[in-house]
Design an enzyme around this catalytic site. Structure first.
Site, PDB file in Angstrom:
ATOM      1  N   HIS A  12       0.800  -1.227   0.000  1.00 48.62           N
ATOM      2  CA  HIS A  12       0.000   0.000   0.000  1.00 48.62           C
ATOM      3  C   HIS A  12       0.831   1.275   0.000  1.00 48.62           C
ATOM      4  CE1 HIS A  12      -3.507  -2.325  -0.258  1.00 48.62           C
ATOM      5  NE2 HIS A  12      -3.271  -2.963   0.866  1.00 48.62           N
ATOM      6  N   HIS A  46       2.996  -8.196  -3.018  1.00 48.29           N
ATOM      7  CA  HIS A  46       2.145  -8.953  -3.928  1.00 48.29           C
ATOM      8  C   HIS A  46       2.201  -8.274  -5.293  1.00 48.29           C
ATOM      9  CE1 HIS A  46      -2.221 -10.641  -4.666  1.00 48.29           C
ATOM     10  NE2 HIS A  46      -1.373 -10.989  -5.610  1.00 48.29           N
ATOM     11  N   THR A 104     -14.850 -20.424  -0.532  1.00 52.05           N
ATOM     12  CA  THR A 104     -15.952 -19.545  -0.103  1.00 52.05           C
ATOM     13  C   THR A 104     -15.469 -18.429   0.821  1.00 52.05           C
ATOM     14  OG1 THR A 104     -16.421 -21.320   1.434  1.00 52.05           O
ATOM     15  CG2 THR A 104     -17.983 -21.009  -0.363  1.00 52.05           C
ATOM     16  N   GLU A 154      -0.139 -20.067   4.898  1.00 50.30           N
ATOM     17  CA  GLU A 154      -0.518 -18.829   5.588  1.00 50.30           C
ATOM     18  C   GLU A 154      -2.027 -18.887   5.793  1.00 50.30           C
ATOM     19  OE1 GLU A 154       1.142 -15.070   4.329  1.00 50.30           O
ATOM     20  OE2 GLU A 154      -0.699 -14.030   4.893  1.00 50.30           O
TER      21      GLU A 154
HETATM   22  N1  PXP Z   1      -1.288 -12.037   3.591  1.00 45.20           N
HETATM   23  C1  PXP Z   1      -1.786 -12.168   2.328  1.00 45.20           C
HETATM   24  C2  PXP Z   1      -1.709 -13.499   1.669  1.00 45.20           C
HETATM   25  C3  PXP Z   1      -2.336 -11.068   1.662  1.00 45.20           C
HETATM   26  O1  PXP Z   1      -2.811 -11.229   0.411  1.00 45.20           O
HETATM   27  C4  PXP Z   1      -2.360  -9.824   2.299  1.00 45.20           C
HETATM   28  C5  PXP Z   1      -2.934  -8.642   1.600  1.00 45.20           C
HETATM   29  O2  PXP Z   1      -2.181  -8.310   0.510  1.00 45.20           O
HETATM   30  C6  PXP Z   1      -1.819  -9.728   3.592  1.00 45.20           C
HETATM   31  C7  PXP Z   1      -1.316 -10.851   4.213  1.00 45.20           C
HETATM   32  C8  PXP Z   1      -1.778  -8.424   4.330  1.00 45.20           C
HETATM   33  O3  PXP Z   1      -3.068  -7.998   4.581  1.00 45.20           O
HETATM   34  P1  PXP Z   1      -3.316  -6.548   5.187  1.00 45.20           P
HETATM   35  O4  PXP Z   1      -2.805  -5.561   4.202  1.00 45.20           O
HETATM   36  O5  PXP Z   1      -4.784  -6.510   5.373  1.00 45.20           O
HETATM   37  O6  PXP Z   1      -2.555  -6.480   6.489  1.00 45.20           O
END
Ligand code: PXP
Length: 250
Positions: A12, A46, A104, A154
Site C-alpha cells: 500500500h 504482492h 468460499t 498462511e
Molecule cells: N497475507 C496475504 C496473503 C495477503 O494477500 C495480504 C494482503 O495483501 C496480507 C497478508 C496483508 O493484509 P493486510 O494488508 O490486510 O494487512
C-alpha cells in the site's frame, strides 16, 4: 513460548504512489528499509497480475536491497512462477487472484487446483525457494496443502478481522468463533509438520489474540501499518505492531 515474526507488507506504499501515475514516491523500498530497521523480520509484496500497486521493478529492487527475507505473493500462473525464478525470493506465497481460484471464505482453493499448485510448488522448491499457500482455516484445504509438498501455509485471518469490525452485539461471538477456527487450523497444520503463518486484515486492535496462538510462526501485516505510518512514521508503526505481538507471546 516460541518467537513470533512480523512480515511487513509494503503493497500500500505503492498504492499511494500509483494513485499519482508517474511519480516515484513514496518508495516501497524505502519503507522496507525503515521497516527492517524497526524490527520487521521480513518484507512481503504482492505483484498483482494487473500491476495495480507493486511493479516488477519494485520486486527486483527489494530482492536486491532488503536484508531480511522477501516473501513474494503471487497468483498461480506460469508468468509469476517464471518471474519468481528470476528474482529468487526466500519465499513465494501463492494467493488467489481470480474468483474461480477462491474458496468460499477467500483462501486459495488448493483442492480444486491441486495439480497446478503441486507442479509449481515442486518447481520453486527445486530452485531453493520455499513455498507457502494462503488458505482458509479449513482442515480439507490444509490437508491438501500438505500433499502439494509445500512446507508452509498462511492462514487467512480475513474472516476473523471482519468479525472484529462488526459493531453488533454478537460481535464477540463471531470473532471468537473465527478465532477458534484459526487456533484449530494452526494446531492441525503444525501436527502435519507445516510452518504456519497468518495474515490479512490484522490491526493494532485485533492482532494480540492471533499472535497468542503458539503454533504461528509469522504474521504478515500491511494495510494497518501503512495507515498508522501516515501519522507516526514507518518505524514507529512497525515497532508498535511488533511490540503488541511480542507482548501477546509473554
Ligand atoms: N497475507 C496475504 C496473503 C495477503 O494477500 C495480504 C494482503 O495483501 C496480507 C497478508 C496483508 O493484509 P493486510 O494488508 O490486510 O494487512
Amino acid at each position: 513460548m516460541n518467537p513470533i515474526y512480523l512480515g511487513v507488507n509494503v503493497d500500500h506504499v505503492a498504492t499511494l504512489r500509483q494513485a499519482r501515475g508517474k511519480v516515484a514516491y513514496p518508495s516501497p523500498a524505502q519503507a522496507a528499509w525503515l521497516a527492517e530497521s524497526a524490527g520487521a523480520d521480513g518484507i512481503t509484496v504482492h505483484l498483482r497480475e494487473d500491476r495495480r500497486h507493486i511493479q516488477d521493478s519494485d520486486v527486483k529492487l527489494l530482492a536486491q536491497t532488503i536484508i531480511t527475507r522477501l516473501n513474494f505473493e503471487m497468483a498461480v500462473t506460469k508468468e509469476m512462477v517464471d518471474f519468481a525464478l528470476e528474482i529468487k525470493p526466500a519465499y513465494c506465497c501463492f494467493v488467489p487472484e481470480k474468483r474461480e481460484e477462491l474458496t468460499t471464505e477467500g483462501g486459495l482453493d488448493v483442492i480444486k487446483h491441486f495439480d497446478t499448485i503441486k507442479k509449481y510448488t515442486e518447481r520453486l522448491q527445486l530452485n531453493h525457494i520455499q513455498v507457502s499457500l494462503f488458505v482458509d482455516a479449513d482442515s480439507n484445504q490444509i490437508q491438501a496443502a500438505k500433499k502439494t509438498g509445500a512446507k508452509l501455509i498462511e492462514l487467512h485471518t480475513g474472516p476473523y478481522a471482519e468479525a472484529s469490525l462488526d459493531k453488533n452485539k454478537d460481535k464477540n461471538k463471531s470473532q471468537d468463533q473465527e478465532l477458534t477456527k484459526i487456533q484449530a487450523a494452526a494446531k492441525l497444520a503444525n501436527q502435519l509438520g507445516l510452518i504456519v503463518n497468518a495474515g490479512h486484515g490484522l490491526s493494532y486492535e485485533n492482532v494480540a489474540a492471533i499472535a497468542n496462538i503458539p503454533e504461528l510462526y509469522e504474521l504478515n501485516i500491511g494495510h494497518a501499518i501503512v495507515a498508522q505510518a501516515l501519522f507516526d512514521g514507518f518505524e514507529k508503526a512497525v515497532s508498535k505492531m511488533k511490540q503488541i505481538m511480542l507482548d501477546a507471546r509473554k
